[in-house]
Design a protein around this motif. Sequence first.
Motif, short mmCIF file in Angstrom:
data_model
loop_
_atom_site.label_atom_id
_atom_site.label_comp_id
_atom_site.label_asym_id
_atom_site.label_seq_id
_atom_site.Cartn_x
_atom_site.Cartn_y
_atom_site.Cartn_z
N GLY A 11 -15.75 3.01 10.31
CA GLY A 11 -16.62 4.15 10.69
C GLY A 11 -16.24 5.41 10.07
O GLY A 11 -16.06 6.57 11.13
N SER A 14 -17.75 8.68 11.22
CA SER A 14 -17.97 9.10 12.57
C SER A 14 -17.34 10.52 12.68
O SER A 14 -16.95 11.18 11.95
CB SER A 14 -17.01 8.43 13.48
N TYR A 39 -13.60 3.79 5.57
CA TYR A 39 -14.51 2.83 5.08
C TYR A 39 -15.89 2.87 6.36
O TYR A 39 -15.82 3.20 7.25
CB TYR A 39 -14.11 1.29 5.47
N ASP A 40 -16.97 2.70 5.58
CA ASP A 40 -18.28 2.66 6.20
C ASP A 40 -19.36 2.11 5.58
O ASP A 40 -19.49 1.92 4.38
CB ASP A 40 -18.86 4.30 6.49
N ASP A 42 -22.55 3.12 5.80
CA ASP A 42 -23.33 4.10 5.57
C ASP A 42 -22.85 5.14 4.39
O ASP A 42 -22.17 5.98 4.81
CB ASP A 42 -23.96 4.93 6.84
N ARG A 45 -23.73 9.13 4.73
CA ARG A 45 -23.09 9.73 5.74
C ARG A 45 -21.64 10.06 5.88
O ARG A 45 -21.01 10.90 6.07
CB ARG A 45 -23.27 8.85 7.03
N GLN A 85 -13.85 2.70 14.74
CA GLN A 85 -15.00 3.88 15.71
C GLN A 85 -16.21 3.86 15.08
O GLN A 85 -16.78 4.75 14.52
CB GLN A 85 -14.32 5.25 15.65
N ILE A 86 -16.86 2.48 15.07
CA ILE A 86 -18.09 2.38 14.54
C ILE A 86 -19.04 2.51 15.60
O ILE A 86 -18.64 2.22 16.81
CB ILE A 86 -18.17 0.84 13.75
N ALA A 88 -22.72 0.66 16.27
CA ALA A 88 -23.75 -0.24 15.56
C ALA A 88 -24.92 0.40 16.18
O ALA A 88 -25.28 0.64 17.35
CB ALA A 88 -23.43 -1.57 16.22
N LEU A 91 -26.64 6.87 16.40
CA LEU A 91 -27.03 7.52 17.55
C LEU A 91 -28.56 7.45 17.75
O LEU A 91 -29.06 7.50 18.90
CB LEU A 91 -26.70 9.11 17.41
N GLU A 110 -24.68 5.87 27.59
CA GLU A 110 -24.20 5.23 26.53
C GLU A 110 -23.57 3.78 26.52
O GLU A 110 -23.72 2.97 25.93
CB GLU A 110 -23.10 6.05 25.58
N ALA A 126 -21.43 -6.70 15.46
CA ALA A 126 -20.82 -5.86 14.29
C ALA A 126 -19.41 -5.95 14.37
O ALA A 126 -18.67 -5.86 13.48
CB ALA A 126 -21.49 -4.54 14.55
N LEU A 130 -16.79 -7.23 11.65
CA LEU A 130 -15.69 -6.34 11.14
C LEU A 130 -14.11 -7.05 11.23
O LEU A 130 -13.49 -6.87 10.18
CB LEU A 130 -15.72 -4.82 11.58
N SER A 147 -14.34 1.61 19.34
CA SER A 147 -15.84 1.43 19.26
C SER A 147 -16.32 0.93 20.86
O SER A 147 -15.71 0.08 21.22
CB SER A 147 -16.08 0.49 18.41
N ASP A 172 -10.38 6.72 25.54
CA ASP A 172 -9.73 8.31 25.66
C ASP A 172 -9.89 8.90 26.85
O ASP A 172 -9.48 10.13 27.07
CB ASP A 172 -10.06 9.34 24.39
#
Length: 468
Positions: A11, A14, A39-40, A42, A45, A85-86, A88, A91, A110, A126, A130, A147, A172
């Motif tokens: 992610g 992110s 690693y992503d 996209d 992005r 921290q992906i 799926a 947003l 969310e 996802a 991963l 995530s 967090d």
Amino acid sequence: MKKNFSVAIAGGGSTYTPDMLEMLCLVREDFPLRKVVLYDIDADRQEHIGKFGEILFREYYPEAEFSYTTDPQKAFEDIDFVLVQIRAGGLKMRELDEKIPLKYGVIGQETCGPGGFAYGMRSVPAMIELVKTIRRYSPEAWILNYSNPAAIVAEATKRVFPDDYRLINICDMPISIMDIFCPLAGGRKRTDVEPRYYGLNHFGWFTHMYDKKTGEDVLPEMLEKLKTGDCDRELGYSGKNDDYWNFTFRHLEKMVQDFPHSLPNTYMQYYLYPDTMVKHSDPNYTRANTVIDGRERRVKEYCDGVASLNQIRGTQYDLDLKYSRGSHLDADGSFASATVAHNDAHATYIVELAMSIAYNQNDIFLIITENKGIVPNLSEGMMLEVACRVGINGAEPLRIQEAGAFEKGLLEGQYAYEKLTVDAALEGSYQKALMALTVSRTVGDAELARTLLDEYIAANGEYFPKLV
Ligand SMILES: NC(=O)c1ccc[n+]([C@@H]2O[C@H](COP(=O)([O-])OP(=O)(O)OC[C@H]3O[C@@H](n4cnc5c(N)ncnc54)[C@H](O)[C@@H]3O)[C@@H](O)[C@H]2O)c1
Ligand SMILES: O=P(O)(O)OC[C@H]1O[C@H](O[C@H]2[C@H](O)[C@@H](O)[C@@H](O)O[C@@H]2CO)[C@H](O)[C@@H](O)[C@@H]1O
Ligand SMILES: [Mn+2]
């Protein structure tokens, strides 16, 4: 001589990644790294953050190799820690998760209520894919996962990877609550106390807050102050956060006034006061819109700003100025008071966790782990968020008292919803999905649950497992 570790961030695109990269730079002497890779899926992005990272590492951390990639082999080979921290569906799908239920006067959030269900149906496949990919290239890497919805992700990873103690799900939010509210206990900092906390993720309570030196439980003092309902003045949290978080932290005071025996997670507001929360929501402009127009835009501008100058040192982005501290560690070995560009708790917490594992520090963290008797009167399989000592052999939970009738009633209902959501995702079961939404206390009506489910299936297309 400290070993030099390697870190991947999955992610990589992110909004939280720049803070993590800066945090890794700040602790380079205490947690030396030989390689950091983003690693992503996209590429576009991630590239904004990747270009920022290249400059950051060139100037602040030339001894560590930095790269970014969409190739899982390049990302995960020879890695000690993967920070995950992906999101799926991104947003854009979060926006639909929130807006669909709000049309019907139901919580649109969310991770809580129907929005959390829809996000879970995307995240479970996802995340499983991963984790399998990471394990193919680095079977022994520590996977520290943020995530969301973390409760549902944790229930799924427990089932699919039951013996993988190097896969740890965290959040967090309790840490942020401690950062903000611990000063109510005689000006203490989060790092002055050891928490006791239990519940499901985004659905739990602090029961004690022990002063590290004296062992005194300072939570009662904090609760007394919260009951007065005037903590904003003392803590000044309005000055530090956006409207959503200001409202949320003030709402914590209301929760303590109504249920004064413990300190709840802020997310309990969605379950205890759903009507208030729906009234407080704008069905046409939800939190996802605020994040898209706020944090997402700001982070991109921040990274692009650095890239356009092709340097950080001597500019407004200079880390030495931003974190003007001689040493980045407090006297007690923590760096909780380091202020990070966009969000304080997030990067700090995951890097502290990695360090506790790397150096077998056995520090206390709140971890999402299988109950197995930690709270004896709750379901054995429940994925509890509880205080654990964490070191090289993984997370060892600290046993705590029985849950009260109020908490037990709420938790078992919520756990039934989470279990059924994971059943639905893993089995591809429409029936289980319908039961999950019906049992969620934010929905509670089978007809409404079916309406929401059908709209989510239509909106999510290929993101959802096929439900029959
Ligand atoms: N547990 C917590 O307390 C906590 C705190 C903050 C954020 N989060 C979570 O962290 C995640 C990131 O949040 P954000 O607001 O920065 O989202 P974001 O959309 O800005 O970033 C997520 C990134 O993940 C990428 N991605 C999506 N699927 C992927 C996959 N299968 N493999 C690799 N990359 C993939 C996206 O392309 C995107 O770049 C979310 O799941 C969010 O809910 C959790
Ligand atoms: O609505 P968002 O995307 O801004 O936040 C959702 C996340 O909220 C929690 O994280 C908080 C954190 O606890 C607090 O310190 C604040 O400063 O920022 C974070 C969000 O930006 C929560 O723990 C996460 O699970 C949510 O994804
Ligand atoms: Mn969280």
